[in-house]
Design a protein around this motif. Structure first.
Motif, short mmCIF file in Angstrom:
data_model
loop_
_atom_site.label_atom_id
_atom_site.label_comp_id
_atom_site.label_asym_id
_atom_site.label_seq_id
_atom_site.Cartn_x
_atom_site.Cartn_y
_atom_site.Cartn_z
N PHE A 43 19.32 26.46 23.00
CA PHE A 43 17.89 26.52 22.69
C PHE A 43 17.10 25.66 23.68
O PHE A 43 16.04 26.06 24.15
N THR A 44 17.62 24.49 23.99
CA THR A 44 16.94 23.59 24.93
C THR A 44 16.82 24.25 26.30
O THR A 44 15.76 24.20 26.93
N ILE A 45 17.89 24.87 26.77
CA ILE A 45 17.87 25.56 28.07
C ILE A 45 16.81 26.67 28.04
O ILE A 45 16.03 26.81 28.98
N LYS A 46 16.77 27.46 26.97
CA LYS A 46 15.79 28.54 26.86
C LYS A 46 14.36 27.99 26.85
O LYS A 46 13.47 28.55 27.48
N LEU A 47 14.17 26.89 26.15
CA LEU A 47 12.84 26.28 26.08
C LEU A 47 12.42 25.73 27.44
O LEU A 47 11.29 25.97 27.89
N VAL A 48 13.30 25.03 28.09
CA VAL A 48 13.00 24.51 29.43
C VAL A 48 12.71 25.67 30.38
O VAL A 48 11.76 25.62 31.17
N ASN A 49 13.52 26.71 30.30
CA ASN A 49 13.33 27.87 31.17
C ASN A 49 11.99 28.55 30.90
O ASN A 49 11.30 28.96 31.84
N PHE A 50 11.61 28.65 29.64
CA PHE A 50 10.32 29.24 29.28
C PHE A 50 9.18 28.45 29.92
O PHE A 50 8.29 29.03 30.56
N PHE A 51 9.19 27.14 29.78
CA PHE A 51 8.12 26.32 30.35
C PHE A 51 8.18 26.31 31.88
O PHE A 51 7.14 26.28 32.55
N TRP A 52 9.37 26.37 32.45
CA TRP A 52 9.54 26.47 33.90
C TRP A 52 8.86 27.74 34.42
O TRP A 52 8.08 27.69 35.37
N PHE A 53 9.14 28.88 33.76
CA PHE A 53 8.53 30.13 34.20
C PHE A 53 7.01 30.10 34.03
O PHE A 53 6.27 30.54 34.91
N GLN A 54 6.53 29.60 32.91
CA GLN A 54 5.09 29.52 32.67
C GLN A 54 4.40 28.63 33.69
O GLN A 54 3.30 28.94 34.17
N THR A 55 5.04 27.53 34.05
CA THR A 55 4.49 26.64 35.08
C THR A 55 4.36 27.38 36.41
O THR A 55 3.33 27.29 37.08
N ILE A 56 5.40 28.12 36.76
CA ILE A 56 5.35 28.89 38.01
C ILE A 56 4.24 29.94 37.94
O ILE A 56 3.48 30.10 38.90
N TRP A 57 4.13 30.64 36.82
CA TRP A 57 3.08 31.67 36.69
C TRP A 57 1.71 31.05 36.92
O TRP A 57 0.90 31.58 37.68
N TRP A 58 1.44 29.92 36.27
CA TRP A 58 0.13 29.29 36.42
C TRP A 58 -0.10 28.79 37.84
O TRP A 58 -1.21 28.91 38.37
N LEU A 59 0.93 28.25 38.48
CA LEU A 59 0.77 27.78 39.86
C LEU A 59 0.44 28.93 40.81
O LEU A 59 -0.42 28.80 41.68
N VAL A 60 1.11 30.07 40.63
CA VAL A 60 0.84 31.17 41.55
C VAL A 60 -0.49 31.84 41.24
O VAL A 60 -1.21 32.26 42.15
N VAL A 61 -0.84 31.93 39.99
CA VAL A 61 -2.09 32.61 39.63
C VAL A 61 -3.31 31.75 39.97
O VAL A 61 -4.28 32.24 40.53
N LEU A 62 -3.25 30.48 39.64
CA LEU A 62 -4.41 29.62 39.88
C LEU A 62 -4.54 29.16 41.33
O LEU A 62 -5.64 29.05 41.84
#
Length: 179
Positions: A5-24
């Motif tokens: 669960f921790t790995i999935k949670l970290v991965n989720f936030f990792w992907f969201q961080t990347i999405w925001w960095l590329v979009v913004l």
């Protein structure tokens, strides 16, 4: 809280961080760093690497084709600083595809072995992501919103499940070798 669960949670936030960095910011430097960090941190480093490369190639091809056909476009400029070349999408979007590949076995694993769910998820959530990017100025659309959403839904209804099929094929040897 389980390690999975921790790995999935970290991965989720990792992907969201990347999405925001590329979009913004159409950031490349930080995103490449985050991609490399995931490959160091991931418990499935070898298979994640293979999937990330495969999804990067698939997604770059699909999005470049969508760009070339006028479904969407990008601000003119140097390819490395965020603008598209005449043939390929910007590097920041290429990186986003790699990040999607890095999420396949982790935060997106609920879609694995469920092709209809993956089709529906791709058809609904991917257009929302592109429209979010458009709202922040990362992408422009060449057609009306209705035509664009239909095209993106149809394309992603196929591409998203294909990502999981690719992952399954690429990791079949990994699971046999560890058995």
């Amino acid at each position: 809280m389980s390690n999975s669960f921790t790995i999935k949670l970290v991965n989720f936030f990792w992907f969201q961080t990347i999405w925001w960095l590329v979009v913004l910011y159409q950031s490349t430097f930080l995103v490449v760093g985050l991609l490399l960090a995931w490959l160091i941190y991931s418990p499935l480093r070898k298979s994640d690497s293979k999937i990330m490369i495969a999804v990067l190639l698939l997604g770059t091809s699909v999005d470049s084709l969508l760009m070339l056909t006028g479904v969407f476009g990008f601000e003119p400029g140097a390819w490395l600083s965020g603008g598209a070349s005449h043939w390929i999408i910007p590097i920041w979007l290429v990186c986003l595809w790699a990040a999607l590949g890095g999420s396949i076995q982790h935060s997106l694993s609920a879609f694995a072995d469920k092709p209809l769910l993956a089709m529906a998820g791709g058809a609904v959530f991917a257009p929302l992501s592109y429209f979010g990017g458009q709202k922040f100025g990362a992408v422009t659309f060449g057609y009306s919103p209705l035509v664009t959403v239909v095209i993106l839904a149809l394309v992603w209804g196929v591409v998203f499940p294909a990502c999981f099929l690719l992952a399954k094929k690429l990791t079949a040897d990994d699971s046999q070798n560890s058995a």
